[in-house]
Design an enzyme around this catalytic site. Structure first.
Site, PDB file in Angstrom:
ATOM      1  CG  ASP A  29       3.352   2.361   0.063  1.00  0.00           C
ATOM      2  OD1 ASP A  29       2.624   2.316   0.804  1.00  0.00           O
ATOM      3  OD2 ASP A  29       3.296   2.700  -0.898  1.00  0.00           O
ATOM      4  CG  HIS A  64      -1.031   3.133  -0.063  1.00  0.00           C
ATOM      5  ND1 HIS A  64       0.453   3.304  -0.508  1.00  0.00           N
ATOM      6  CD2 HIS A  64      -1.731   4.112  -0.753  1.00  0.00           C
ATOM      7  CE1 HIS A  64       0.538   4.096  -1.298  1.00  0.00           C
ATOM      8  NE2 HIS A  64      -0.616   4.556  -1.673  1.00  0.00           N
ATOM      9  CB  VAL A  80      -1.923 -10.542  -5.727  1.00  0.00           C
ATOM     10  CG1 VAL A  80      -1.528  -9.457  -6.621  1.00  0.00           C
ATOM     11  CG2 VAL A  80      -3.032 -10.381  -5.177  1.00  0.00           C
ATOM     12  CB  ALA A 175      12.835  10.938  -9.978  1.00  0.00           C
ATOM     13  CB  SER A 225      -0.522   4.979  -5.035  1.00  0.00           C
ATOM     14  OG  SER A 225      -0.295   5.910  -4.118  1.00  0.00           O
TER      15      SER A 225
END
Length: 674
Positions: A29, A64, A80, A175, A225
């Site tokens: 990312d 992101h 978090v 995947a 995402s």
């Protein structure tokens, strides 16, 4: 259900494990702010990639990347709480804040290979490129195949285009594709639902997900995402749970469990059912699948339906080969076969954002970006010199690349300096300024000024796409540049010339550095410590020499058949199986192409019997020397006129532990019915 601790089943799984340090999750990312308080105590390692620098508080891709990483690795007790805080994390930056946010499939493939080589069990890719049929460039297909063969799970976003369409790598075989659902368990409107996702995709929470932002603080973001790291984190916990039970962690088995246990969403039975993919994330059901028996009373008390489905009971356990799934799902574990397609030289991948306007198809692999934020709530690389012993290569990343040689200036100033220093040329009696882009003129200039070769950026190209920059290092640097000049000289010769060079092989060591080319493309730098292994050849000449080798050994050779088969072998490696030459198996494959004399000796027997080359595979060799890295290149032949005839398999072993690979032992062969 925007908060991670409220995902059904997560608390009970946390009671057993919050992640094992033996389980490694790679996040491909943007840059990650590892200094954020939520990562205090987390085991995070950032790998050197083409994206360098530190996360920026104002950078969109830094936001992101930091947000995605915090969903997995955020420490409990911090702002978090992540899903798998005890797992090891590999931060592999691929999206940059500055300039273009998109990256090529080639560069994504590099990062995937790098993560596999660094020991990742799971690779999180919150990004993708919109495609017509789920097709990918050959680079990316091979990288995903590497993951499948290495039992590494790629978890990738389905995309935020709000259509029945596919993104890669999510649509590639093996995947796990992840779409986004809201707190009611409904697919969010922007989440894609293409055909392939109906067999290899699940929905996970992706609305208003709490995560970290660079520079400190938190933010809630929405998108596939955000759903992707939720699924990746749960997969990491399940691998950790396998370890706690004394089992070997099995990423593909966990993938099968997540698909087989997925629950119907509220749209099941309607004309919008396909938006649900296989179904919704179901942690208790996945545990039940892995156990192979009834879920414990503690887990059974959890609402198994995911978000808002009213406690639908989980399916009963069955053997791994026959997973249970909702009746509306056609196949929970089948791999969709995406046909390879040739893409543009550098297609790109982008982060998936929630679309605010109609989305147009781009030839670029797009990274998924997040939506507008909701209100805020409180293996080291080293280079070697020529004097270093081979044993010191064990911590280096070796490269054995095939391609063509090129050069670049990097900037207008460097180009213009060459133009001024190079002598003019006479055309019809008139002197004109030198053209530094004319390789013939450059070869002549370097012939008299070899020291200037160091001022060029030498590149290895595959089908006009630069994949590496080559830099000579150590005591033999001048000799390396002299060989590069000779190879470039061979490439500008006429194709019927004996000196013509069609392909080159470049062995080296990844330096961990990058360089920006004149076009703006960034490529990694490989260091060449000496001239060993720097070869140039023409396919036809190599084939002819190999035929003579066979004739000298056997006394006879079917020249036309061997030429046809060997040319097919060499061209398939270069075009169909092209690779970056960094993994052990790819280095073995590329060396097999340069060592065509041995390959030709394997062809002689099969070709003499009227057989044709069928397939080329590379497998880890069961026999090897101590402290070596050995791989078997297997060539399978078939009879085009008799399909019932047994196929012939030839195998030769290549040790790739040194800078220059070497073959071991004799070629072995046997027959097989298929």
């Amino acid at each position: 259900m925007p908060n991670i601790p409220e995902i059904p089943g997560i608390q009970q799984l946390w009671a057993s494990t919050r992640g094992d340090s033996q389980v490694c999750v790679a996040v491909l990312d943007g840059l990650v702010d590892r200094a954020h308080p939520c990562f205090a105590g987390a085991d995070l390692t950032q790998l050197p990639t083409l994206v360098q620098g530190e996360a920026s508080p104002s950078g969109l891709m830094s936001l992101h990347g930091t947000h995605v990483a915090s969903i997995i690795f955020g420490q409990h007790g911090s702002p978090v709480p992540g899903i798998a805080p005890g797992c090891k994390g590999l931060i592999v930056p691929v999206f940059t804040d500055g300039g273009r946010r998109r990256l090529s499939q080639l560069d994504l493939s590099r990062a995937i290979e790098q993560a596999v080589n660094a020991g990742a069990h799971i690779i999180n890719i919150s990004g993708g490129q919109l495609t017509d049929f789920g097709e990918a460039e050959g680079w990316l297909e091979r990288a995903v195949e590497l993951c499948r063969d290495s039992n590494v799970l790629i978890v990738a976003a389905t995309g935020n285009d709000g259509c029945e369409c596919l993104h890669v790598p999510a649509a590639l075989p093996a995947a796990l594709a992840v779409g986004a659902m809201n707190d009611l368990g409904d697919p969010i409107e922007f989440s894609n639902w293409g055909d392939t996702y109906q067999t290899q995709g699940i929905l996970a929470p992706g609305e208003n997900i709490l995560g970290a932002k660079p520079g400190g603080g938190t933010v809630r973001l929405t998108g596939t995402s955000m759903a992707t790291p939720v699924a990746a984190g749960v997969a990491a916990l399940l691998l950790s749970w396998q370890i706690k039970r004394g089992e070997t962690p099995n990423p593909q088995k966990v993938r099968a469990a997540l698909l087989a246990s997925a629950l119907p969403c509220p749209l099941a039975g309607t004309d919008k059912e396909s938006r649900c993919l296989v179904g919704k994330l179901n942690i208790p059901g996945a545990i039940q699948y892995l156990i192979g028996e009834t879920v414990s009373e503690e887990l059974a008390s959890v609402e198994a339906s995911g978000c808002g489905c009213g406690g639908t009971p989980v399916s009963s356990a069955v053997p791994e080969s026959e997973p249970t799934r909702p009746a509306s799902v056609t196949s929970a574990v089948a791999d969709a076969a995406a046909e390879p397609a040739q893409a543009e030289p550098a297609p790109a991948v982008e982060p998936q954002s929630v679309p605010t306007a109609p989305v147009t198809t781009s030839p670029i692999f797009n990274v998924p970006s997040h939506s507008t934020p909701a209100p805020m709530s409180n293996r080291s690389l080293r280079s070697i010199t020529a004097s270093q012993a081979p044993s010191e290569l064990e911590n280096a990343t070796l490269v054995y690349a095939l391609g063509t040689l090129g050069y670049d200036f990097g900037s207008e100033a460097r180009r213009d300096s060459f133009k001024q220093l190079m002598p003019g040329v006479s055309i019809d009696g008139t002197m004109v300024p030198a053209n530094p882009y004319d390789a013939r003129q450059m070869v002549d200039y370097l012939n008299d000024n070899l020291s200037e070769a160091k001022s060029l950026i030498w590149t290895v190209n595959l089908e006009l796409t630069p994949v590496y920059a080559v830099e000579a290092v150590g005591s033999f640097g001048r000799d390396v540049y002299a060989v590069l000049r000779e190879l470039l000289s061979g490439q500008v010769q006429a194709e019927d010339s004996e000196e013509y060079v069609e392909r080159v092989s470049i062995p080296g060591i990844l330096s961990g550095r990058t360089v920006k080319l004149f076009s703006g493309q960034v490529v990694p730098v490989i260091e060449a410590p000496n001239t060993r292994g720097l070869y140039g050849w023409k396919v036809n000449t190599l084939v002819g020499a190999a035929v003579e080798t066979v004739r000298a050994r056997t006394g006879e050779a079917n020249q036309e058949a061997i030429e046809r088969t060997l040319s097919s072998f060499l061209n398939r490696i270069y075009y169909d199986l092209r690779n970056l030459g960094t993994t052990s198996q790819d280095r073995a494959l590329n060396f097999a192409a340069t060592n065509a004399f041995q390959a030709a000796s394997t062809f002689a027997e099969a070709v003499g019997a009227g057989m044709e080359l069928d397939s080329i595979t590379v497998e880890k060799s069961p026999f090897c020397r101590l402290d070596s890295d050995c791989w078997d290149v297997k060539l399978k032949f078939f009879d085009p006129e008799n399909s019932r005839r047994a196929r012939k398999v030839f195998r030769f072993t290549i040790d790739v532990s040194d800078l220059i690979p070497v073959t071991l032992g004799e070629v072995r062969s046997w027959s097989t019915p298929y």
